[in-house]
Each structure stands twice: as structure tokens, then as C-alpha cells.
Design an enzyme around this catalytic site. Structure first.
Site, mmCIF file in Angstrom:
data_model
loop_
_atom_site.group_PDB
_atom_site.id
_atom_site.type_symbol
_atom_site.label_atom_id
_atom_site.label_comp_id
_atom_site.label_asym_id
_atom_site.label_seq_id
_atom_site.Cartn_x
_atom_site.Cartn_y
_atom_site.Cartn_z
ATOM 1 N N ARG A 30 53.014 79.212 45.217
ATOM 2 C CA ARG A 30 51.932 78.259 45.479
ATOM 3 C C ARG A 30 50.801 78.898 46.276
ATOM 4 O O ARG A 30 49.636 78.533 46.108
ATOM 5 C CB ARG A 30 52.485 77.035 46.203
ATOM 6 C CG ARG A 30 53.263 76.164 45.242
ATOM 7 C CD ARG A 30 53.776 74.923 45.882
ATOM 8 N NE ARG A 30 54.101 73.939 44.843
ATOM 9 C CZ ARG A 30 54.742 72.816 45.054
ATOM 10 N NH1 ARG A 30 55.128 72.498 46.270
ATOM 11 N NH2 ARG A 30 54.989 71.987 44.064
ATOM 12 N N LYS A 196 67.213 62.571 40.876
ATOM 13 C CA LYS A 196 66.904 61.175 41.165
ATOM 14 C C LYS A 196 66.256 60.446 40.004
ATOM 15 O O LYS A 196 65.162 60.785 39.583
ATOM 16 C CB LYS A 196 66.016 61.082 42.406
ATOM 17 C CG LYS A 196 66.809 61.339 43.685
ATOM 18 C CD LYS A 196 65.944 61.228 44.911
ATOM 19 C CE LYS A 196 65.699 59.790 45.306
ATOM 20 N NZ LYS A 196 64.746 59.713 46.436
ATOM 21 N N GLY A 351 58.538 71.786 41.029
ATOM 22 C CA GLY A 351 58.977 72.905 41.846
ATOM 23 C C GLY A 351 60.303 73.477 41.399
ATOM 24 O O GLY A 351 60.416 74.674 41.117
ATOM 25 N N GLY A 374 55.430 65.992 40.346
ATOM 26 C CA GLY A 374 55.014 64.592 40.329
ATOM 27 C C GLY A 374 53.639 64.425 39.702
ATOM 28 O O GLY A 374 53.401 63.473 38.955
HETATM 29 P P1 AMP Z 1 64.918 66.551 41.574
HETATM 30 O O1 AMP Z 1 64.403 66.921 42.919
HETATM 31 O O2 AMP Z 1 65.176 65.093 41.399
HETATM 32 O O3 AMP Z 1 64.095 67.141 40.428
HETATM 33 O O4 AMP Z 1 66.371 67.220 41.458
HETATM 34 C C1 AMP Z 1 66.557 68.598 41.417
HETATM 35 C C2 AMP Z 1 67.948 68.911 41.900
HETATM 36 O O5 AMP Z 1 68.878 68.202 41.142
HETATM 37 C C3 AMP Z 1 68.337 70.370 41.788
HETATM 38 O O6 AMP Z 1 68.551 70.875 43.072
HETATM 39 C C4 AMP Z 1 69.617 70.334 40.977
HETATM 40 O O7 AMP Z 1 70.603 71.223 41.468
HETATM 41 C C5 AMP Z 1 70.084 68.928 41.134
HETATM 42 N N1 AMP Z 1 70.962 68.479 40.054
HETATM 43 C C6 AMP Z 1 70.664 68.388 38.743
HETATM 44 N N2 AMP Z 1 71.726 67.954 38.043
HETATM 45 C C7 AMP Z 1 72.734 67.756 38.899
HETATM 46 C C8 AMP Z 1 74.078 67.302 38.780
HETATM 47 N N3 AMP Z 1 74.598 66.987 37.589
HETATM 48 N N4 AMP Z 1 74.807 67.197 39.913
HETATM 49 C C9 AMP Z 1 74.281 67.518 41.103
HETATM 50 N N5 AMP Z 1 73.024 67.952 41.291
HETATM 51 C C10 AMP Z 1 72.250 68.079 40.202
#
Ligand code: AMP
Length: 394
Positions: A30, A196, A351, A374
């Protein structure tokens, strides 16, 4: 360039929200992304005042773990010139003196904007302090472009009498994403993943009828699978979102968009290596959690991606930081590279997804790696971008 910046002090909103590990910068992408704008102002004899947020401090004053000081050090190395980093607060006397005392070619980086409660509140009086003594405003923070923080909206608003422009990075992102999304070649495929579902529910809704296929993987898929009545074991689920996820699945089903969900998984008893089991079928045992999409799902997703002409991807398919749970994300990244080679347009946003794709060596093999997660989703959704609207029309 539109604005004559010789001898002028330009207040530049950058996105230096870099990942830190034990006080040092884990990934300086960044900071590098902001260099074209900073160097352009300096080369034309201007003075650069940089401002950014970092992480999520409480807005109650200085917190050392969220200091931008490591970014100032890194930027000075990259620019090959000193970067002044005044004091603990972007609005105090030290900071104001540093700005007032600049000479042509000087660079000042202000401390984390979010140490001040006014930033998140979009406060006009806070913005009024930031704009004192500056001649122009430049926004180059695409990663924050979907937010209405003071440095994004109230600041250019307070500078209606002075030039307010988009920087090189913001301009490039807006042009690339804007043009692709406005007239996508079809098939148009969106892939969503990550942890999420609550972050991306609105996106799923808005994409119904817009994309030809919507692929959902990562932990967020479990909330959707649960809504469909599948057993998800101990996988990450947002319980308060299950009902809404069910409604959303119905909305997508009623639209022209096909929804693809994973149908097999790589599971573990805990989110770490060494306890791995493959589950085919959507029933995950009670003592297991799904940590990646399985090989069959990955191949099904990849097939859809390879046949696409436009792909937008946000969110990893699994716990990609820990092998072997990186395989699903890797297979999808490979498919994006193949789609790109076949002449398609592929965009990776966010990111986590950007660093996964770059870390796996696919950064140069997709059309565009966006610096905003986002923000790129908001553009994809056609949502409002008040920070962009606050700039002078070009
Ligand atoms: P986000 O910030 O919502 O884009 O989520 C990204 C994070 O989700 C990353 O650190 C991934 O390791 C985690 N992640 C994705 N799939 C899984 C899963 N099945 N179980 C646990 N963590 C996950």
C-alpha cells in the site's frame, strides 16, 4: 496534470493501513502504491502532507501499536528522502508547525487519523484543522474510498475554495473497476469468500441478477449452508445471520444468477495443520470444522472461472494462511490466471485475497489486483462513493 503544485502544500489522503508484525511492516504494497502520486507532486516542486489511518484504534488519543511511525520510516527508504513524522497527534501544535514550516520537496506524514475521534465521525471541525495552511487536496486512498471519514469527505468539503483531486492510484482503480463493471463481458462471475458473511450480505443481494454466477466459498459459505439445513459441525457460522442468509438464497434463486456453494470440504478438529480430514458431501461431523473447500468444489469453481470473461474475486476460499487449507484458494487463483490468459478480465480485491494471490505467485497473472476490498465491493454493488463525489469533477 490539472493542478499547478509548484511551491504548493498538498494534503494527500493515502491508505497506509499496512499489516504490522511486531512493530515492523509485513507488506508494504500500500505504501508503494502511493508512490506515483507522492513522487509526481515532489517532482513538480510541491510539498506533500500525508495523512492516513492504521488499524482500528479507539479514537481516544495515541496508542503505540497503531502508530504510523514504521510507515514513515519505510516511506523515507522508498523515496530516498527524509519524511518528517511530527508528534503524537495529527492536530496538535507540533504537527501544525511541521506543516507550516515546509519547503518545496518536503514530506510530512501525520500520525494516525483515527487517534482522533473526529475522523470516524466525519467531523467538520477536525477537518478544518487538517486543511489549515494547505493549498490543495488529493485523495489517493482507494482502500478507504467507500467510507465517509473526515479525511475522505469533510476535508475536501472544507476545501471547496481550493483544488480537490484524485491521485494516480485512486484514478486508476476507479477507471479500471468502473469500466469493467459498467460493461462486463459475459459470462460475468463473482467469487466471494473470507470469514464474515455479514460484511458481504449486501453484496450478495446486489449481485443477484447482475452476475451470471455467484460463487461463495470460505467460512462465509457455512452460514449459507446452515440456512440450507446442512450440518456444518464446528465451522465458523454467524448464527444471527442464518435466517437472513436463507432469504438471500431465495432471492438469488429467483434471479437470473446461479449460486455455487461448496459441496466437499477439508476439515480439521482445530484451525491448525495436522488434524486434517476430507469430507465429501455437505455433512460435516459435530467435532470437525470446515477449513477449506474440498478438491471437488475447487475444481467445480475453477471450471466456472476458466469459462468466464469477467471475474471479480474478494475473500479467500479457506484458512489459506495455514497449509494444507490453502489449496482451494490456490486452485481458484490458478483458474483466474487461466481465464486471464484466455483473454478474460480478472480482478482481485481485498487485503487478504490480494496478499494470498501475490504470495502464491499469481499477482502478475491476473488483470488487476485492487488495493481496496470493501471499496471494490461497493463499486461492484453500485453503492455510493461520497469521497469520490466530493472531488472536483474532471
Ligand atoms: P475476511 O476478512 O472476512 O475477508 O476473512 C479473511 C479470513 O478468513 C482469512 O484470514 C482466512 O484465513 C479466513 N477464513 C476463510 N475461510 C475460513 C474457514 N473455512 N475457516 C476459518 N477461517 C477462514
Amino acid at each position: 496534470d490539472l493542478v499547478d503544485v509548484a511551491h504548493a502544500t498538498v494534503l494527500v489522503r493515502v491508505d497506509f493501513n499496512v499489516p504490522l508484525q511486531e512493530g515492523s511492516i509485513a507488506d508494504d504494497t500500500r505504501i508503494r502504491a502511493a508512490l506515483p502520486t507522492i513522487e509526481s507532486i515532489l517532482e513538480r516542486g510541491g510539498r506533500v502532507v500525508l495523512m492516513s489511518h492504521l488499524g482500528r484504534p479507539g479514537g481516544k488519543g495515541h496508542e503505540p501499536e497503531f502508530s504510523l511511525e514504521p510507515a514513515a520510516t519505510r516511506l523515507a527508504e522508498l523515496l530516498g528522502r527524509p519524511v518528517a513524522f511530527p508528534s503524537n497527534d495529527c492536530t496538535d501544535d507540533d504537527a501544525r508547525r511541521a506543516v507550516a514550516g515546509m519547503a518545496d520537496g518536503d514530506v510530512v506524514l501525520l500520525e494516525n487519523l483515527r487517534f482522533h475521534p473526529g475522523e470516524k465521525k466525519g467531523d467538520a471541525s477536525f477537518a478544518g484543522i487538517l486543511v489549515a495552511g494547505v493549498d490543495a487536496y488529493c485523495n489517493d486512498a482507494f482502500g478507504t474510498a467507500h467510507r465517509s471519514d473526515a479525511s475522505m469527505v469533510a476535508t475536501p468539503t472544507a476545501m471547496a475554495d481550493r483544488p480537490c483531486v484524485a491521485g494516480r492510484l485512486l484514478e486508476r482503480e476507479l477507471r479500471y473497476l468502473g469500466e469493467t463493471i459498467a460493461a462486463p463481458e459475459r459470462p460475468f462471475v463473482a467469487i466471494l469468500g473470507g470469514a464474515k458473511v455479514s460484511d458481504k450480505l449486501k453484496t450478495i443481494r446486489r449481485l443477484a441478477g447482475v452476475v451470471d454466477t455467484l460463487v461463495v466459498g470460505g467460512a462465509m459459505a457455512f452460514t449459507l449452508l446452515k440456512a440450507k439445513g446442512c450440518a456444518v459441525g464446528r465451522s465458523l457460522v454467524e448464527s444471527d445471520m442464518v435466517e437472513e442468509a436463507g432469504r438471500m438464497i431465495e432471492e438469488v434463486a429467483a434471479s437470473s444468477t446461479t449460486l455455487l456453494l461448496p459441496s466437499d470440504f477439508v476439515c480439521g478438529a482445530e484451525p491448525k495443520a495436522g488434524t486434517t480430514t476430507s469430507i465429501s458431501g455437505t455433512e460435516i461431523p459435530d467435532d470437525m470444522m470446515g477449513l477449506d473447500i474440498g478438491p471437488e468444489s475447487a475444481e467445480r469453481f475453477a471450471e466456472t472461472v476458466r469459462a468466464a470473461r469477467t471475474v471479480v474475486w474478494n475473500g479467500p476460499m479457506g484458512l489459506f494462511e495455514v497449509a494444507p487449507f490453502d489449496q482451494g484458494t490456490r486452485t481458484v487463483a490458478e483458474a483466474l490466471a487461466a481465464a486471464t490468459e484466455a483473454g478474460g478480465t480478472t480482478i482481485v480485491g481485498g487485503g487478504d485475497t490480494a496478499s494470498a494471490v501475490q504470495g502464491m505467485g499469481f499477482g502478475e497473472r491476473v488483470s488487476h489486483v485492487s488495493t481496496g476490498g470493501g471499496a471494490s465491493l461497493t463499486m461492484l454493488e453500485g453503492g455510493p462513493m461520497p469521497a469520490v463525489e466530493a472531488l472536483d469533477a474532471t
